[in-house]
Design a protein around this motif. Structure first.
Motif, PDB file in Angstrom:
ATOM      1  N   ALA A  42       0.956  -1.192  -0.107  1.00  0.00           N
ATOM      2  CA  ALA A  42       0.049  -0.037   0.167  1.00  0.00           C
ATOM      3  C   ALA A  42       0.787   1.442  -0.021  1.00  0.00           C
ATOM      4  CB  ALA A  42      -0.904   0.094   1.263  1.00  0.00           C
ATOM      5  N   LEU A  43       2.051   1.237   0.711  1.00  0.00           N
ATOM      6  CA  LEU A  43       2.711   2.457   0.703  1.00  0.00           C
ATOM      7  C   LEU A  43       3.176   2.809  -0.681  1.00  0.00           C
ATOM      8  CD1 LEU A  43       4.303   4.400   2.711  1.00  0.00           C
ATOM      9  CD2 LEU A  43       6.424   2.983   2.476  1.00  0.00           C
ATOM     10  N   SER A  57      12.754  14.570  -0.018  1.00  0.00           N
ATOM     11  CA  SER A  57      13.569  14.467  -0.898  1.00  0.00           C
ATOM     12  C   SER A  57      13.612  12.916  -1.484  1.00  0.00           C
ATOM     13  CB  SER A  57      15.034  15.204  -0.566  1.00  0.00           C
ATOM     14  OG  SER A  57      15.417  14.054   0.390  1.00  0.00           O
ATOM     15  N   GLY A  58      14.470  12.980  -2.669  1.00  0.00           N
ATOM     16  CA  GLY A  58      14.629  11.365  -3.366  1.00  0.00           C
ATOM     17  C   GLY A  58      15.089  10.741  -2.394  1.00  0.00           C
ATOM     18  N   ALA A  59      16.147  11.024  -1.741  1.00  0.00           N
ATOM     19  CA  ALA A  59      16.740  10.004  -0.789  1.00  0.00           C
ATOM     20  C   ALA A  59      15.928   9.691   0.513  1.00  0.00           C
ATOM     21  CB  ALA A  59      18.079  10.673  -0.342  1.00  0.00           C
ATOM     22  N   GLU A  60      15.147  11.049   0.870  1.00  0.00           N
ATOM     23  CA  GLU A  60      14.217  10.181   2.075  1.00  0.00           C
ATOM     24  C   GLU A  60      12.955   9.521   1.533  1.00  0.00           C
ATOM     25  OE1 GLU A  60      14.683  14.592   4.676  1.00  0.00           O
ATOM     26  OE2 GLU A  60      13.319  14.512   2.771  1.00  0.00           O
ATOM     27  N   GLN A  61      12.553   9.843   0.314  1.00  0.00           N
ATOM     28  CA  GLN A  61      11.519   8.976  -0.155  1.00  0.00           C
ATOM     29  C   GLN A  61      11.839   7.436  -0.201  1.00  0.00           C
ATOM     30  OE1 GLN A  61       9.718  10.021  -3.816  1.00  0.00           O
ATOM     31  NE2 GLN A  61      10.242  11.972  -3.643  1.00  0.00           N
ATOM     32  N   LEU A  62      13.383   7.165  -0.614  1.00  0.00           N
ATOM     33  CA  LEU A  62      13.876   5.815  -0.538  1.00  0.00           C
ATOM     34  C   LEU A  62      13.968   5.266   0.764  1.00  0.00           C
ATOM     35  CD1 LEU A  62      15.492   3.907  -2.643  1.00  0.00           C
ATOM     36  CD2 LEU A  62      17.604   4.777  -1.990  1.00  0.00           C
ATOM     37  N   TRP A  63      14.386   5.976   1.662  1.00  0.00           N
ATOM     38  CA  TRP A  63      14.308   5.574   3.124  1.00  0.00           C
ATOM     39  C   TRP A  63      13.133   5.430   3.619  1.00  0.00           C
ATOM     40  CZ3 TRP A  63      18.175   2.974   5.025  1.00  0.00           C
ATOM     41  CH2 TRP A  63      19.560   3.314   4.682  1.00  0.00           C
ATOM     42  N   ILE A  64      11.992   6.313   3.492  1.00  0.00           N
ATOM     43  CA  ILE A  64      10.624   5.835   3.706  1.00  0.00           C
ATOM     44  C   ILE A  64      10.162   4.551   3.222  1.00  0.00           C
ATOM     45  CG2 ILE A  64       8.294   6.642   3.402  1.00  0.00           C
ATOM     46  CD1 ILE A  64       9.197   9.715   3.685  1.00  0.00           C
ATOM     47  N   SER A  65      10.634   4.151   2.026  1.00  0.00           N
ATOM     48  CA  SER A  65      10.207   2.848   1.378  1.00  0.00           C
ATOM     49  C   SER A  65      10.753   1.697   1.839  1.00  0.00           C
ATOM     50  CB  SER A  65      10.464   2.962  -0.200  1.00  0.00           C
ATOM     51  OG  SER A  65       9.520   3.877  -0.629  1.00  0.00           O
ATOM     52  N   ALA A  67      13.298   1.523   4.930  1.00  0.00           N
ATOM     53  CA  ALA A  67      13.286   1.601   6.110  1.00  0.00           C
ATOM     54  C   ALA A  67      12.785   0.442   6.791  1.00  0.00           C
ATOM     55  CB  ALA A  67      13.216   2.678   7.190  1.00  0.00           C
ATOM     56  N   TYR A  68      11.643  -0.151   6.426  1.00  0.00           N
ATOM     57  CA  TYR A  68      10.622  -1.289   7.106  1.00  0.00           C
ATOM     58  C   TYR A  68      11.510  -2.547   6.733  1.00  0.00           C
ATOM     59  CZ  TYR A  68       7.010  -4.345   8.111  1.00  0.00           C
ATOM     60  OH  TYR A  68       6.300  -5.332   8.679  1.00  0.00           O
ATOM     61  N   GLY A  69      11.660  -2.721   5.455  1.00  0.00           N
ATOM     62  CA  GLY A  69      12.232  -3.940   4.912  1.00  0.00           C
ATOM     63  C   GLY A  69      13.706  -4.045   5.862  1.00  0.00           C
ATOM     64  N   PHE A  70      14.402  -3.004   5.688  1.00  0.00           N
ATOM     65  CA  PHE A  70      15.690  -3.292   6.129  1.00  0.00           C
ATOM     66  C   PHE A  70      15.986  -3.943   7.890  1.00  0.00           C
ATOM     67  CE2 PHE A  70      17.763   0.396   3.447  1.00  0.00           C
ATOM     68  CZ  PHE A  70      18.026  -0.658   2.401  1.00  0.00           C
ATOM     69  N   MET A  71      14.714  -3.322   8.592  1.00  0.00           N
ATOM     70  CA  MET A  71      14.743  -3.665   9.870  1.00  0.00           C
ATOM     71  C   MET A  71      14.111  -5.049  10.014  1.00  0.00           C
ATOM     72  SD  MET A  71      16.336  -1.147  11.137  1.00  0.00           S
ATOM     73  CE  MET A  71      16.649  -1.325  12.753  1.00  0.00           C
ATOM     74  N   VAL A  72      13.183  -5.275   9.267  1.00  0.00           N
ATOM     75  CA  VAL A  72      12.791  -6.747   9.432  1.00  0.00           C
ATOM     76  C   VAL A  72      13.513  -7.527   9.142  1.00  0.00           C
ATOM     77  CG1 VAL A  72      10.843  -8.411   8.447  1.00  0.00           C
ATOM     78  CG2 VAL A  72      10.306  -6.038   9.018  1.00  0.00           C
ATOM     79  N   ALA A 118       9.842   6.084  12.376  1.00  0.00           N
ATOM     80  CA  ALA A 118       8.626   5.124  12.530  1.00  0.00           C
ATOM     81  C   ALA A 118       8.745   4.004  11.739  1.00  0.00           C
ATOM     82  CB  ALA A 118       7.096   5.939  12.365  1.00  0.00           C
ATOM     83  N   ARG A 119       8.886   4.243  10.339  1.00  0.00           N
ATOM     84  CA  ARG A 119       8.914   2.970   9.545  1.00  0.00           C
ATOM     85  C   ARG A 119      10.145   2.158  10.014  1.00  0.00           C
ATOM     86  NH1 ARG A 119       5.878   0.962   5.807  1.00  0.00           N
ATOM     87  NH2 ARG A 119       7.405   0.748   4.292  1.00  0.00           N
ATOM     88  N   ALA A 120      11.052   2.491  10.555  1.00  0.00           N
ATOM     89  CA  ALA A 120      12.286   1.678  10.927  1.00  0.00           C
ATOM     90  C   ALA A 120      11.718   0.854  12.290  1.00  0.00           C
ATOM     91  CB  ALA A 120      13.525   2.535  11.153  1.00  0.00           C
ATOM     92  N   LEU A 121      11.051   1.678  13.005  1.00  0.00           N
ATOM     93  CA  LEU A 121      10.541   0.782  14.497  1.00  0.00           C
ATOM     94  C   LEU A 121       9.334   0.253  14.005  1.00  0.00           C
ATOM     95  CD1 LEU A 121      10.516   4.222  16.860  1.00  0.00           C
ATOM     96  CD2 LEU A 121      12.157   2.158  16.808  1.00  0.00           C
ATOM     97  N   LEU A 122       8.913   0.307  12.984  1.00  0.00           N
ATOM     98  CA  LEU A 122       7.550  -0.653  12.501  1.00  0.00           C
ATOM     99  C   LEU A 122       8.360  -1.879  12.137  1.00  0.00           C
ATOM    100  CD1 LEU A 122       4.924   1.607  10.313  1.00  0.00           C
ATOM    101  CD2 LEU A 122       4.672   0.206  12.590  1.00  0.00           C
ATOM    102  N   GLY A 123       9.367  -1.714  11.288  1.00  0.00           N
ATOM    103  CA  GLY A 123      10.355  -2.937  10.962  1.00  0.00           C
ATOM    104  C   GLY A 123      10.700  -3.758  12.140  1.00  0.00           C
ATOM    105  N   VAL A 124      11.123  -3.071  13.061  1.00  0.00           N
ATOM    106  CA  VAL A 124      11.486  -3.886  14.347  1.00  0.00           C
ATOM    107  C   VAL A 124      10.337  -4.941  14.814  1.00  0.00           C
ATOM    108  CG1 VAL A 124      12.458  -3.843  16.522  1.00  0.00           C
ATOM    109  CG2 VAL A 124      13.416  -2.458  14.867  1.00  0.00           C
ATOM    110  N   ALA A 125       9.121  -3.982  15.077  1.00  0.00           N
ATOM    111  CA  ALA A 125       7.815  -4.580  15.563  1.00  0.00           C
ATOM    112  C   ALA A 125       7.357  -5.689  14.524  1.00  0.00           C
ATOM    113  CB  ALA A 125       6.729  -3.542  15.833  1.00  0.00           C
TER     114      ALA A 125
END
Length: 518
Positions: A42-43, A57-65, A67-72, A118-125
């Motif tokens: 959905a994201l 920014s473009g780099a921030e968009q990449l990390w928003i997308s 960050a979740y997968g990295f942490m999982v 928040a996306r990174a913490l969502l990945g940990v959860a």
């Protein structure tokens, strides 16, 4: 021995029929699986609007997308083993509470940095949820056949969620702001918190040693750089590829140190001795490389739908849905297949079907060929994801099911990341080779050609777009050929490995570790 507190006499042990309570527990466990799959896809539709609102920014968009997968990917190994030690229900409920709270933070994030955190913490959860749900399924359904059916239902929810995630996002984004995509998780997690203590058993391994913190650090230091490097390879320019390559190399070296340590510990974080079981090793290999083929194919097909055929993001999501729905259908067929054939035969036959499904992608163009290709390809992978996952979690004593589930999930994440990087790079190389006559951005990417065409007279713009579309379609054809080869080789690997038993040294005590393919 492990400690189990089922709290109900209808436990499915030694072939006893599973009761209503057990199937209700399965429905509850399917919810986070369905939700996480929907949240991931959905994201993609919400990203343009939230980026505009937050000024990302473009780099921030990449990390928003990402960050979740990295942490999982980084934490799933640790969380699977942690659940075995502290209690799987406890870990699941803790993860659900954290996921609900952080989802609310993400929905109302005032700036890109808050959303990335928040996306990174969502990945940990999120890393707590999948291994916990799989391990709890093995606790509830001890009978092999019923457990296989339960895992098939679980896998069906996973892929159905992935298929419908963009559709749900499209509906929400038409009526509400982008934060609604994150808020959907809150009531689902609250339901899990309310019903979990009533419906779900608790299980923990009281005999397990302490978690080796050095292994935890090594797993993070190995997986995170590798996933980061693989993802960055898909977006980096030719002169910027050194950093991701160094990250992959560093992750590989630390991964080697991690593996060596696991083989020497009495209570390893990840029991790699299981890989001495040849059928199990073949299934894990198939899970990784099927992930490579599916992620790479999905990347090329979604771009083809939007950039070549001209569909909107929402229309592309709907037209791409047959891939997720077909995997879901394949997982539901799997329990029926094993009544008539050996699991190895069912998985290998499905992979052969997937190889055939890749041929329309390799030989034709247009949506009808794409639809047939992704549907048949995905349908054939269903037995692998259902039966293979069941084999992995059933190949260990119950007290180590969480660790085994994390092994399967780590393979999936690494396979998907590898597919996006490698297949994406191959597709880009094919495009560049076919467009070597063009100049500037048009020679590098299809998006660059589209942008360049806006500055040209109509006849030249039309010719440039025609060449660019043809070049990208050739890249899709090459991707189809690669996927065909991958699935064909995996079919042979699984079929031949199923003819042998486990190697000496595989831990005894669980018959399926030796005879799951027999």
């Amino acid at each position: 021995m492990g400690h189990t507190d089922m709290g109900h006499k209808e436990q499915d042990v030694d072939g006893a029929p599973a009761g209503t309570r057990e199937w209700l527990a399965l429905a509850l466990l399917a919810l986070p699986t369905l939700l996480i799959a929907m949240d991931l896809t959905a994201l993609f539709l919400a990203l343009p609007r939230l980026s505009s609102d937050l000024g990302a920014s473009g780099a921030e968009q990449l990390w928003i997308s990402d960050a979740y997968g990295f942490m999982v990917a980084g934490f799933v190994i640790t969380m699977g083993t942690l659940g075995d030690r502290i209690g799987r229900r406890r870990l699941l409920l803790t993860g659900a509470a954290a996921f609900a709270a952080v989802s609310a933070v993400a929905a109302f994030a005032p700036d890109p940095r808050t959303l990335i955190l928040a996306r990174a913490l969502l990945g940990v959860a999120g890393a707590t949820l999948t291994p916990s749900t799989l391990a709890l399924i093995t606790d509830i359904f001890r009978d092999e056949r019923r457990r296989g059916k339960a895992i098939a239902i679980w896998a069906t929810c996973q892929f159905t969620g992935g298929a419908f995630g963009p559709v749900l996002a499209g509906i929400l984004l038409q009526r509400f702001w982008w934060g609604s995509v994150f808020l959907v998780a809150v009531p689902v997690m609250l339901l899990i918190l309310a019903a979990g203590p009533v419906l779900l058993p608790e299980f923990r391994d009281r005999s397990a040693g302490r978690i080796d913190l050095v292994s935890v650090g090594l797993s993070l230091a190995a997986v995170l750089p590798m996933v980061y490097g693989l993802k960055q390879l898909t977006v980096a320019d030719a002169h910027d590829k050194l950093t991701p390559l160094v990250a992959i190399l560093a992750g590989g070296v630390l991964g080697g140190v991690f593996v060596r340590r696991q083989l020497t510990l009495a209570h390893p974080l990840l029991d790699l001795r299981l890989l001495r079981n040849r059928p199990l090793a073949a299934v894990l290999t198939a899970l990784v490389f099927a992930g490579v083929a599916m992620a790479g194919t999905g990347l090329m097909v979604t771009q083809y739908l939007q950039s070549v055929l001209g569909y909107s993001p929402l229309a592309s999501a709907v037209l791409f849905a047959p891939m997720g729905l077909a995997v879901a259908a394949g997982t539901m067929i799997a329990p029926v297949l094993v009544r008539r054939m050996r699991p190895a035969t069912a998985i290998a036959s499905g992979l052969a079907v997937s190889a055939a499904g890749c041929l329309p992608l390799a030989l034709a163009g247009g949506y009808p060929a794409v639809a047939v290709g992704i549907t048949v390809l995905a349908l054939g992978t269903g037995p692998l994801f259902a039966l293979g996952t069941s084999l992995v979690v059933g190949s260990v004593p119950p007290e180590r099911a969480g660790s085994a589930a994390s092994m399967s999930e780590t393979g999936n994440y690494l396979g998907g990341s590898l597919g996006l990087a490698v297949i994406g790079a191959i597709g880009a190389s094919v495009y560049h080779a076919r467009m070597d006559h063009a100049a500037g951005a048009a020679a590098r990417t299809l998006a660059g050609a589209v942008a360049e065409s806006g500055h040209l007279p109509p006849p030249q713009a039309s010719a440039l777009l025609h060449d660019a579309h043809a070049a990208f379609t050739t890249g899709l054809h090459v991707t189809g050929l690669i996927a065909t080869a991958i699935f064909a080789l995996l079919a042979v690997l699984v079929a031949t490995s199923g003819r042998t038993g486990a190697s000496p040294g595989v831990p005894a005590g669980e018959p399926e570790a030796r005879h799951a393919f027999g």
